[in-house]
Structure formats: C-alpha cells, structure tokens
Design a protein around this motif. Structure first.
Motif, mmCIF file in Angstrom:
data_model
loop_
_atom_site.group_PDB
_atom_site.id
_atom_site.type_symbol
_atom_site.label_atom_id
_atom_site.label_comp_id
_atom_site.label_asym_id
_atom_site.label_seq_id
_atom_site.Cartn_x
_atom_site.Cartn_y
_atom_site.Cartn_z
ATOM 1 N N ILE A 1 0.841 -1.200 0.000
ATOM 2 C CA ILE A 1 0.000 0.000 0.000
ATOM 3 C C ILE A 1 0.876 1.249 0.000
ATOM 4 N N CYS A 2 1.859 1.275 0.903
ATOM 5 C CA CYS A 2 2.761 2.434 0.972
ATOM 6 C C CYS A 2 3.587 2.554 -0.306
ATOM 7 N N GLN A 3 4.022 1.435 -0.831
ATOM 8 C CA GLN A 3 4.809 1.443 -2.066
ATOM 9 C C GLN A 3 3.997 2.007 -3.230
ATOM 10 N N SER A 4 2.730 1.635 -3.313
ATOM 11 C CA SER A 4 1.891 2.119 -4.417
ATOM 12 C C SER A 4 1.657 3.626 -4.337
ATOM 13 N N LEU A 5 1.683 4.174 -3.126
ATOM 14 C CA LEU A 5 1.459 5.610 -2.938
ATOM 15 C C LEU A 5 2.757 6.399 -2.888
ATOM 16 N N GLY A 6 3.912 5.702 -2.997
ATOM 17 C CA GLY A 6 5.200 6.390 -2.925
ATOM 18 C C GLY A 6 5.546 6.863 -1.534
ATOM 19 N N LEU B 1 -8.806 10.576 0.172
ATOM 20 C CA LEU B 1 -8.681 11.825 0.923
ATOM 21 C C LEU B 1 -7.324 11.910 1.614
ATOM 22 N N ASP B 2 -7.002 13.086 2.135
ATOM 23 C CA ASP B 2 -5.716 13.299 2.807
ATOM 24 C C ASP B 2 -5.599 12.421 4.054
ATOM 25 N N GLY B 3 -4.399 11.923 4.272
ATOM 26 C CA GLY B 3 -4.155 11.104 5.454
ATOM 27 C C GLY B 3 -4.827 9.750 5.403
ATOM 28 N N GLN B 4 -5.076 9.244 4.204
ATOM 29 C CA GLN B 4 -5.852 8.015 4.070
ATOM 30 C C GLN B 4 -5.159 6.807 4.693
ATOM 31 N N VAL B 5 -3.826 6.743 4.590
ATOM 32 C CA VAL B 5 -3.121 5.589 5.156
ATOM 33 C C VAL B 5 -3.186 5.611 6.682
ATOM 34 N N TYR B 6 -3.071 6.797 7.275
ATOM 35 C CA TYR B 6 -3.175 6.895 8.736
ATOM 36 C C TYR B 6 -4.570 6.476 9.203
ATOM 37 N N LEU C 1 4.707 -4.050 -10.648
ATOM 38 C CA LEU C 1 4.471 -3.032 -9.631
ATOM 39 C C LEU C 1 3.307 -2.163 -10.066
ATOM 40 N N CYS C 2 2.444 -1.853 -9.083
ATOM 41 C CA CYS C 2 1.299 -0.984 -9.349
ATOM 42 C C CYS C 2 1.510 0.335 -8.611
ATOM 43 N N LYS C 3 1.194 1.434 -9.278
ATOM 44 C CA LYS C 3 1.376 2.756 -8.693
ATOM 45 C C LYS C 3 0.042 3.490 -8.652
ATOM 46 N N GLY C 4 -0.194 4.185 -7.536
ATOM 47 C CA GLY C 4 -1.376 5.024 -7.428
ATOM 48 C C GLY C 4 -2.429 4.465 -6.472
ATOM 49 N N ASN C 5 -3.420 5.312 -6.179
ATOM 50 C CA ASN C 5 -4.492 4.937 -5.264
ATOM 51 C C ASN C 5 -5.361 3.809 -5.808
#
Length: 593
Positions: free
Chosen positions: A389-394, A453-458, A548-552
C-alpha cells in the motif's frame, strides 16, 4: 493475626497474581509480529525468492492460529503441562530454523523449513490457551476486560521485543531467530506454575473494579510511551545508553500491575461471609436460576406427555404412607429420567458447557465464526499488504504505519473488552453489539481510503488496527458466555482459525488478483507509451515478482470490496445479537438492578 508465610501463600494463589503473570507471559508471546524482521535474513541466507518467503509466512500464520490440539490438551492436562508442550515446540521449531540459517545445520528443503516454522510458531497457541483459560475461569464475572487485556498484550509484544532487542544490541539479524526460540519459552517456564485457574468467588472484592481501571491506565500509558519512543527513535539519533534507559522504563511499566494483588493481599482486611455472598457474580446466579427453571418446566412437560398410567397410578388415600412413599419414588425416577432424555436429545442450552462438536451444531457458533472470517479477515488483509500500500502511494514510512497498526491493535483489544463489558453490564445488551459497531467503523475507514482523501493511510492504519484487535477481545468473551468455560480452550482455538481462513480468501485471492490486474494494465500502458525500452521491460517480463502498481487505484477497489464485507460481517453480528438478547437479559439483568 495472619503470619507472613500465610500471606505469601495467599498471594501466590490469588487470582490477580494469576492474571498479572498471564499479562507478563502474553507480553512476550506474540512473536508472529516479528516475522517481518527475520524474513530478510532467512531469504538472504537460504537464497530464497519472495514467493518462497511468502510460503514461510503462510506457515507462520497457520502455526499462530491453528491451536485445536492446544485446546484439546487443556481439557485433560494441567496448565503447566500445556505450557511445557508449547515451550518444547517453540524451542525445537525456531531453534532448528536458527541452526539452519546460521549454517550450523545442513540446509533443508523449503517444505521442511515451513514445517519447522509452523511447529515453532504453534507453540504460542499453547501459551495463549493457558493464559486465557486460566484467567477466564478465575474471573468469570469479568470476561470482557480479562480477554481484552490479555489479547492486547499479545498484540503489543512485537513492539516490546523491538525495544528490548535494541537494548541488547544483537550481533546480527540471525540472532533474533534465537531470541524468538528461547525468549518466550524462558518467560513461560518461569511462570508456568503460577498461571492456573484458581477459586474466584472467595477472592471477589468490590475493589476489583478499581484494579481493572488501574490496569487499563497502565495499558494506555504503555501504548503512549511506546508511541513516544518510536517517534523519538525515528526523529533523533539516540545513543545506546538512552535506548537502554527507554527499555528499562518499559520493563518497569510492564511490571507495575503487580501492585494490584499486593494491595489486595497485604493491605486489605478480611471480608465477612455476608460481603462475599453479596459479591457473587450476578451472571452466575442468573445462569443457575435459568437452568433450574428451564429444567423444571421442560421436565414437567415431558412427564405429562409420556407418563404411563399403568405405572403411575393415582393411589387412594386409604392405602397408607408406605404406598405414598413408593409412588413418590417412582415419580421422582420418572422426572429424573425425563430430564436426562431431554438433555441427550436437545444438547446443552446457551450458557452451559458445550463441547466443540455440540457448538458446531448451533447456528450461533457459525454465524459468529463467519462474522470473524469477514471482519478479522478484512483487517488482516490490510495489515499483510501495508508494505505494498505504501509502495503504491510512494510513501516510505512503512515502519511508522506498522507501529501505528500495532499500537492501535493493542488499544482495540483493550478498548473492545472494556466497552463490550459496559454494554452487557449497564444495558443488558448482547456483547456482539460492540462487535457490530466496530465492524461498521472498519467499513468507514476503508471507505475513506477509497475516496482518496488526505491522510488516508493513517486513517486506515488506525481504524483497521483498532477494529482487528477489538474482534479478539469481544468475540472470545462472547463465546465463553454462550458456550461455557469448560471447553473454552478448544472453542477459542477453533474460532481463531477464522484469521487464516479470511486472509487466505480476501488477501490471497481478492487483493492479490486485483493488484496484479492493475499492475499488468499499467505495464501495458507503459509498453504502448515507451515501446520496448528498458523503462518498460521490467513491468512486462511476465514475472509477477516484478509487477508493480502505482497510485491509489491499486487498492481502492479492493478496499471498497472489504468495506462491503465488513458491513455484511456487522449484519451477521446483529443477527446473533437478535438471537441472544433474551439470554443476555437473563444473564446480566440482575447486575443492573
């Protein structure tokens, strides 16, 4: 005047000492959360690829959750015998892995290494079963807080071991496997004769509620302290003496709950028999009265329907007292026979002691199990894929999010047990109301990620960590209430199999399939854009390890599915609530008066 020797004897046999020692044991038993720290050294030493390491991870998950044998042994063996079996498996399994990784033992094939990791990790199921069975039977009136606190310390043990290992300063990563092999075993061997079920009613006191509040305070302080230490270690370059000081303070915080039994035994006066009678748990009284009333009414109906006029004739009054006594004896035998026949035919009722096979014949058990498969399975899917998840969002803060999940998991297990206890004691509602609310909250957190939305991973880390942890304090306490305490070890270990079952389907099939699909689509788009250049080639080689997949988009569709799955899990929990609300009203009704 009570002698010091008698005080010490009472102290060792006190149920609060059992509970505190079980907390200490669980603080070091959750070694499954440390697999991410040992997998790199196993991979490099054995020359494995990522798929082979994934097989080892599956073996670890199965070992951590398949504990039916531990449950069966708990029914026929003393608790110390159960712990010894776990110690043996823990040391042999991970000990041989350490010897193989350090090349002190010949290299083994992958399938045999999977078996060793399964055996080593399976030892933790014996520690968990011993602690839960002992404490739930010792605190039958406080099952929610007890289960929540114990399971909370299991979830936090990974962070605790991380700080202790930082203090020790191991020479290499392979030494961590040795610590996993002998560390929990040493703690469990030290405490195995103290952790056991003890008589509870004579030790019940009105101050027990204050004791639980004190333990809850220590838990919150411990979680806040670990979060603070984590932030300092990530922001500053700390020297070894500071790290050692942090670890010593952590150990002191873990030891603090022993204050509760010390105050109860050495600084509290004896109770009168009247006080002890008033402190008998109302749920036990309600259960007893329910069973008596139920047996009387059903027995009367059965006798009325099946009575034989030839054997139970109405005697005239002139036949004398001897014949009357014979008639009463025959009547009593008929009633007893009817009760036994009804019990054989219908099985135990809610709140009585069920065997696993009897519980599996009840709809309540399977509804609860599938609710756990979907709710806990969704949580475990997010936890297992946090790196991707973190990798896909950079985002490179993977360790921070993993620690947030660990601490939220701890707070969920603590908070779930506490709030579910408030629901049943103050309102008389079924405990699974709390589980339905938690699963709805998980659905909202997953939906927040879908919206990008902002802070989505948190938000996902906190909501999923808290929700996943709460599952295992609420559901296990409810299982002990609905299906009894006698075979709780076996029932507990069967319910925990919902973890690998849910993760296997939701993570192994749903999440991975969707991720690979979007990765392939992005690779094809890059190929069309850049042609067969070196930039595109790594994504279209046909090797799934390099996709590898990139993005939300990589996980947004998956999280949308998981949000719906959590809502369906909540609906199943509400079905169980509807089916058991009358039982809980009888079980805890007196506690609200």
């Amino acid at each position: 005047m009570v002698s010091v020797h008698e005080k010490l004897k009472a102290f060792v046999g006190h149920r609060w000492v059992v509970f505190v020692c079980a907390m200490w044991d669980m603080s070091f038993a959750g070694t499954s959360y440390m697999f991410g720290s040992i997998s790199p050294v196993i991979k490099s030493s054995m020359g494995f690829n990522q798929k082979q390491v994934a097989f080892l991870s599956v073996a670890k998950d199965l070992g951590d959750n398949v504990g039916l044998l531990a449950g069966k042994i708990s029914q026929v063996s003393p608790i110390w015998g159960l712990i010894l079996v776990g110690v043996f498996q823990n040391v042999v399994g991970y000990g041989l892995v350490w010897l193989v990784v350090t090349h002190q033992f010949p290299a083994l094939p992958l399938w045999l290494l999977c078996i060793l990791i399964f055996v080593g990790q399976n030892g933790s199921t014996y520690y968990n079963t011993a602690a839960l069975v002992s404490c739930v039977q010792s605190f039958p009136e406080s099952r929610g807080p007890v289960v929540g606190i114990l399971k909370g310390f299991v979830g936090l043990s990974g962070a605790i071991w991380t700080q202790i290992i930082a203090m020790i300063k191991l020479p290499d990563q392979a030494s961590l496997i040795f610590i996993i092999a002998v560390g929990p075993a040493m703690v469990s061997c030290t405490l195995m004769f103290i952790i056991r079920p003890v008589e509870s009613y004579g030790q019940s006191r009105a101050s027990d509620g204050s004791g639980f509040m004190f333990v809850y305070s220590i838990c919150l302080l411990l979680a806040a302290y670990l979060m603070g230490v984590l932030l300092l270690e990530n922001m500053l370059d700390l020297d070894q003496s500071t790290i050692t000081l942090f670890a010593v303070i952590l150990i002191i915080l873990i030891l603090l709950p022993i204050i509760v039994p010390i105050l109860l035994v050495f600084f509290s006066g004896p109770q009168s028999p009247d006080q002890e009678a008033l402190l008998e748990p109302p749920m036990v009284v309600a259960t007893k009265s329910k069973h008596v009333v139920g047996e009387t009414s059903t027995s009367a109906k059965h006798v009325e329907n099946e009575k034989n006029p030839s054997k139970l004739e109405v005697l005239p009054l002139s036949e004398g007292p001897r014949d009357v006594f014979q008639f009463q004896a025959r009547l009593w035998q008929a009633v007893t026979k009817a009760v036994k026949k009804i019990k054989r035919k219908n099985g135990p009722h809610r709140g009585e002691d069920f065997t696993l096979s009897q519980a599996m014949a009840k709809a309540d058990f399977w509804i609860m199990f599938f609710s756990l498969v979907m709710g806990a399975g969704s949580g475990l899917t997010v936890i297992n894929n946090m790196g991707q998840i973190c990798q896909s969002l950079g985002d490179n803060n993977v360790n921070v999010y993993v620690s947030v999940i660990s601490i939220s998991n701890f707070l969920g297990r603590i908070g779930g047990g506490y709030f579910s206890e408030v629901i049943v004691r103050n309102f008389g509602y079924p405990r699974l109301v709390a589980l339905a609310v938690i699963q709805a909250m998980m659905s909202l957190g997953l939906s927040y990620y879908v919206l990008g939305l902002d802070g989505q991973v948190y938000v996902v880390a906190i909501s999923i960590g808290f929700g996943y942890g709460a599952h295992w304090s609420i559901a296990l306490a409810a299982a002990s209430e609905l299906f009894g305490l006698k075979n709780f070890g076996t029932l507990y270990n069967f319910l925990t199999m919902a973890n690998p079952a849910g993760s296997l389907f939701l993570s192994g099939f749903v999440a991975s399939t969707i991720y690979d699909y979007y990765a392939e689509q992005q690779a094809k788009h890059r190929l069309q854009t850049y042609g067969a250049s070196n930039l595109a080639m790594p994504y279209v080689t046909g090797n799934n390890d390099l996709l590898l997949c990139k993005g939300n988009v990589c996980f947004s569709f998956t999280f949308g599915i998981l949000a719906l799955v959590c809502l369906f899990a909540a609906s199943l929990s509400l079905v169980t609530v509807h089916r058991t609300k009358r039982f809980y009203a009888q079980l805890y009704g007196d506690s609200r008066t």
